[in-house]
Write an enzyme that holds these catalytic residues in place. Structure first.
Site, PDB file in Angstrom:
ATOM      1  N   GLY A 104       0.810  -1.225   0.000  1.00 16.93           N
ATOM      2  CA  GLY A 104       0.000   0.000   0.000  1.00 16.93           C
ATOM      3  C   GLY A 104       0.834   1.262   0.000  1.00 16.93           C
ATOM      4  N   GLY A 106       2.458   3.577   1.651  1.00 14.95           N
ATOM      5  CA  GLY A 106       2.949   3.750   3.013  1.00 14.95           C
ATOM      6  C   GLY A 106       3.431   5.163   3.280  1.00 14.95           C
ATOM      7  N   ARG A 107       3.725   5.865   2.208  1.00 20.22           N
ATOM      8  CA  ARG A 107       4.129   7.268   2.396  1.00 20.22           C
ATOM      9  C   ARG A 107       3.732   8.120   1.197  1.00 20.22           C
ATOM     10  NH1 ARG A 107      10.491   7.536   1.259  1.00 20.22           N
ATOM     11  NH2 ARG A 107      10.639   5.766  -0.130  1.00 20.22           N
ATOM     12  N   LYS A 126       4.606  12.313  -2.131  1.00 20.81           N
ATOM     13  CA  LYS A 126       5.424  11.189  -1.659  1.00 20.81           C
ATOM     14  C   LYS A 126       6.279  11.679  -0.497  1.00 20.81           C
ATOM     15  CE  LYS A 126       8.549   7.596  -3.351  1.00 20.81           C
ATOM     16  NZ  LYS A 126       9.135   6.982  -4.546  1.00 20.81           N
ATOM     17  N   ARG A 196       4.117  13.744  -7.129  1.00 23.79           N
ATOM     18  CA  ARG A 196       4.140  12.905  -8.331  1.00 23.79           C
ATOM     19  C   ARG A 196       2.843  13.091  -9.093  1.00 23.79           C
ATOM     20  NH1 ARG A 196       6.435   7.148  -7.210  1.00 23.79           N
ATOM     21  NH2 ARG A 196       4.658   6.775  -5.893  1.00 23.79           N
ATOM     22  N   ASP A 272       4.593  -4.219  -7.214  1.00 25.88           N
ATOM     23  CA  ASP A 272       3.955  -3.020  -6.647  1.00 25.88           C
ATOM     24  C   ASP A 272       4.556  -1.760  -7.253  1.00 25.88           C
ATOM     25  OD1 ASP A 272       6.085  -4.266  -4.986  1.00 25.88           O
ATOM     26  OD2 ASP A 272       6.091  -2.321  -3.991  1.00 25.88           O
TER      27      ASP A 272
HETATM   28  P1  AMP Z   1       9.303   1.017  -2.464  1.00 29.17           P
HETATM   29  O1  AMP Z   1      10.436   0.054  -2.305  1.00 29.17           O
HETATM   30  O2  AMP Z   1       9.696   2.459  -2.301  1.00 29.17           O
HETATM   31  O3  AMP Z   1       8.523   0.788  -3.690  1.00 29.17           O
HETATM   32  O4  AMP Z   1       8.334   0.760  -1.223  1.00 29.17           O
HETATM   33  C1  AMP Z   1       7.763  -0.497  -0.936  1.00 29.17           C
HETATM   34  C2  AMP Z   1       6.685  -0.330   0.100  1.00 29.17           C
HETATM   35  O5  AMP Z   1       7.225   0.248   1.290  1.00 29.17           O
HETATM   36  C3  AMP Z   1       5.537   0.567  -0.314  1.00 29.17           C
HETATM   37  O6  AMP Z   1       4.371   0.050   0.273  1.00 29.17           O
HETATM   38  C4  AMP Z   1       5.895   1.891   0.308  1.00 29.17           C
HETATM   39  O7  AMP Z   1       4.787   2.709   0.528  1.00 29.17           O
HETATM   40  C5  AMP Z   1       6.535   1.444   1.610  1.00 29.17           C
HETATM   41  N1  AMP Z   1       7.489   2.433   2.116  1.00 29.17           N
HETATM   42  C6  AMP Z   1       8.708   2.736   1.626  1.00 29.17           C
HETATM   43  N2  AMP Z   1       9.297   3.687   2.367  1.00 29.17           N
HETATM   44  C7  AMP Z   1       8.429   4.015   3.339  1.00 29.17           C
HETATM   45  C8  AMP Z   1       8.435   4.930   4.437  1.00 29.17           C
HETATM   46  N3  AMP Z   1       9.464   5.731   4.678  1.00 29.17           N
HETATM   47  N4  AMP Z   1       7.346   4.978   5.220  1.00 29.17           N
HETATM   48  C9  AMP Z   1       6.283   4.188   5.012  1.00 29.17           C
HETATM   49  N5  AMP Z   1       6.223   3.299   4.025  1.00 29.17           N
HETATM   50  C10 AMP Z   1       7.269   3.200   3.194  1.00 29.17           C
HETATM   51 MG    MG Z   2       6.878   1.289  -4.430  1.00 28.26          MG
END
Ligand code: AMP
Ligand code: MG
Length: 523
Positions: A104, A106-107, A126, A196, A272
């Site tokens: 989901g 997450g940020r 973001k 974004r 994702d």
């Molecule tokens: P990514 O590797 O950036 O595609 O992130 C994979 C997952 O981790 C996604 O669900 C992001 O929303 C979550 N995520 C990455 N960094 C953060 C963060 N600093 N805080 C909360 N969720 C994160």
């Molecule tokens: Mg991602």
């Protein structure tokens, strides 16, 4: 929350799809819903570093508003535009080949959509704070990764590669704790938010999660919604679901061909991070080829298997497409056709890759043997460190009548002279003789060829060390380099004499420096 009258946002996604009925912002599993309502946390002291004037213009956002402090506030979530009802999407994904369950936004917090002459454009912040999907993380983003996302998505756009865009890069005025090297040395870094922009950020993982949870009702709603909104040309067709899958497969394939054309390595091709629109999304530990090394991955987490290495991107895209097929199977229970489309991905890729490489070589005719010439070229480029971008840019200067020493003289900027052994030179010459022989079969003159080649072989790319230099300056509150690189990257195919210093091989100091070659996922 203060509402801005100047921008009006719509909310197609939330208007049509199932919301999480629990409106509390607590980290948890969210079932039977496509998204959760969430408010941006609000930041201490927002200040705009840079925004994309072209994109703001395309979105119809007034220049005077962009220059006001309200814009910076909106771009970190401190104020909302009229009609904005922020939400975070619920999705899952396969990470490094394994099912990771619910991930989901997450940020990332979606603000809503602006209506433009080219359709709806969703604005997403973001790093604007925690959501229901933040799991064990904080919901924030640091300046370093935000600079990288802003510059790279802009660079990709101007290169003509399908991508999400970045409207703005804004400091939050808050500090964020990160262990950048994952080695126990956590430290505070400056926080930032990138806004974004894309028609939608729906990912393969949105479908996968609903399917794994056997929530077929919401899966069908999401699929019907996606087709109606983003694939209107097929929405009234009887076999729209198959056509949809075919179309996603085709656009994903085209995106990968473009990545290979410019030497872009995504680094985290988890499902994702795959946009349903075939746009490059989620700029994390990505990288650009300096020397041509098909086995290179920019992501330190990817090192054990190098799953996301440059040469593996087409295969992984096809694997990801297969995961999407699995997710849609309940609604498209036609195994034969789905399988056929997955198989066709390889064929489409091979055909389009060949066509793309022929363009890079300035070959306009379709002649048997071009595949071999390209195969030999890929081998030749690995004999010695050869700068991918400079090689192809200089190649346009080669003429049929040139002698081998003349050729070497032209191609010199792409090599490290001290590494060129007699034997390597012989093999390089052998390839150039085949290339010149092949050029003799062309009926276009060398000036026309050069013009065409320079439209597919960029002169300026966002080399990893350039972002790093811009980040180091930005961390000290200096943003000139971000602006300079942004300007330069808007015209990647033009000769821009004032930016000549950026048309050069990666400097030696950058070879091993953190951030200039490989990166961790820390962001
Ligand atoms: P990514 O590797 O950036 O595609 O992130 C994979 C997952 O981790 C996604 O669900 C992001 O929303 C979550 N995520 C990455 N960094 C953060 C963060 N600093 N805080 C909360 N969720 C994160
Ligand atoms: Mg991602």
């Amino acid at each position: 929350m203060f509402i801005l009258p100047k921008i009006i946002l719509h909310n197609t996604f939330t208007d049509k799809l199932q919301a999480d009925p629990d409106t509390t912002n607590t980290r948890r599993q969210v079932y039977h819903a496509c998204y959760s309502w969430v408010s941006p946390k609000g930041m201490k002291d927002p200040s705009m570093i840079i925004y994309s004037k072209d994109l703001a213009f395309d979105l119809g956002i007034e220049k005077s508003f962009c220059q006001s402090s309200d814009f910076a506030k909106m771009m970190v979530g401190n104020v909302l535009a009229t009609g904005s009802k922020p939400f975070a999407m619920c999705y899952g994904g396969h990470q490094f080949g394994n099912w990771a369950n619910q991930l989901g936004d997450g940020r990332a917090i979606n603000l809503g959509e602006i209506q433009t002459p080219i359709g709806h454009m969703n604005l997403q912040l973001k790093g604007a704070g925690p959501t229901q999907y933040s799991r064990t993380a904080d919901g924030f983003a640091v300046l370093r990764s935000s600079v990288r996302e802003f510059l790279c998505s802009e660079a990709m756009f101007y290169l003509g590669v399908p991508t999400t865009r970045a409207l703005s890069l804004t400091l939050t005025g808050e500090d964020v704790m990160r262990d950048m090297m994952y080695n126990g040395n956590a430290a505070y870094e400056k926080g930032a938010v990138v806004c974004r922009v894309a028609p939608t950020c729906i990912r393969f993982g949105n479908f996968e999660l609903l399917s794994v949870r056997k929530d077929y009702e919401n899966l069908k709603h999401l699929l019907d919604f996606t087709i109606k909104e983003y694939f209107p040309e097929i929405s009234s067709q009887k076999d729209k679901y198959i056509l949809f899958f075919e179309s996603v497969s085709a656009s994903t394939c085209k995106m990968i061909v473009e990545w290979q054309r410019v030497g872009f390595v995504h680094g985290v091709m988890n499902t994702d991070n795959m946009s349903i629109l075939g746009q490059t999304i989620d700029y994390g530990p990505y990288g650009w080829l300096d020397d041509y090394d098909p086995n290179w991955t920019p992501n330190t987490t990817d090192l054990p298997g190098k799953r996301y290495r440059f040469s593996n991107q087409p295969l992984i895209a096809q694997w990801n497409i297969m995961q999407l097929a699995n997710a849609l199977y309940e609604i498209i229970p036609d195994e034969t056709t789905l399988n056929q489309i997955i198989q066709d991905f390889k064929l489409q890729y091979e055909t389009e890759y060949l066509g793309m490489m022929c363009k890079k070589l300035g070959l306009s005719l379709n002649i048997d043997g071009d595949g071999n010439l390209i195969f030999d070229l890929e081998k030749m480029l690995q004999l010695t460190e050869t700068d991918f971008t400079i090689f192809f840019r200089e190649l346009s200067k080669i003429e049929v009548s040139m002698s081998l020493p003349q050729i070497l003289n032209i191609m010199k900027p792409s090599y490290y002279a001290e590494n060129l052994s007699e034997e390597t030179l012989r093999e390089i010459y052998t390839w150039f003789i085949s290339y010149q022989n092949r050029l003799k079969m062309e009926n276009q003159n060398s000036i026309a060829r050069k013009t065409i080649m320079n439209q597919v072989n960029p002169k300026y790319i966002l080399r990893n060390y350039m972002s790093q230099l811009a980040i180091e300056e930005a961390n000290q509150g200096k943003y000139d380099l971000i602006h300079e690189l942004h300007e330069m990257l808007k015209k990647p195919y033009d000769d821009q004499p004032k930016y000549e210093k950026w048309y050069a091989k990666r400097p030696n100091w950058a070879k091993e420096k953190v951030g200039c070659s490989m990166l961790s996922c820390s962001s």
